[in-house]
Design a protein around this motif. Sequence first.
Motif: not given
Length: 218
Positions: A54-64
């Motif tokens: 979940v943490a990795a998924l949310l981290s990917c969202l930050l720079s989309l």
Amino acid sequence: MIALFIRDLRLAVRAGGGFGLGLAFFLIVVVLVPFGVGPDRAVLEPIAPGILWVAALLSCLLSLDRIFALDFEDGSLALLATSPLPLEGAVLAKTVAHWVTTGLPLTLAAPALGILLHMKPEAYGYLFASLLLGTPALSMIGTFGAALTVGLRRGGLLLSLLVLPLYVPTLIFGAEAVRRGAEAMAVQTPFVMLAGITAGAFALLPIAAAAALRVNLR
């Protein structure tokens, strides 16, 4: 494509919106979880794979939202659309650049951060393999969402709402692969499903993202 890939890597490092921001958020989430649920190994060990995914998924969202936004604002995206390079190729180059600056660092850091959540030693290899296989799909799906919202003001929230439901299958099979590996169960099914999602995303979504960009540039 290679020149565009290198250009996006340099922009991500200079802007600080890829590597540093994603890793910092990932670290903060993992560090805060023990404060929220307690440091007990019996509590953290079963939920560690899900928390890390979940943490990795949310981290990917930050720079989309930065994938196409900067190019759209300065007119570079319109030039790309009229260049000899197919727009689908430009989408792929930007997706790979996003993964290298966001998904790959998260994949490399996740096993080390698993120590903070008392994850079983047997699960470290499966966590690394699942993230290595699944995070490219997160970047590709995110690129598609960024293409849909590139012309919108304050489209970050809409982008998250569009992309998060599409992330769910990758999250489910990624966390399940790590859980099964930690319990010495068969992991072939979740890994095959992860590979299928990633392959399907890279086969179909560049075409869809390029079509969305063409519509937004009209």
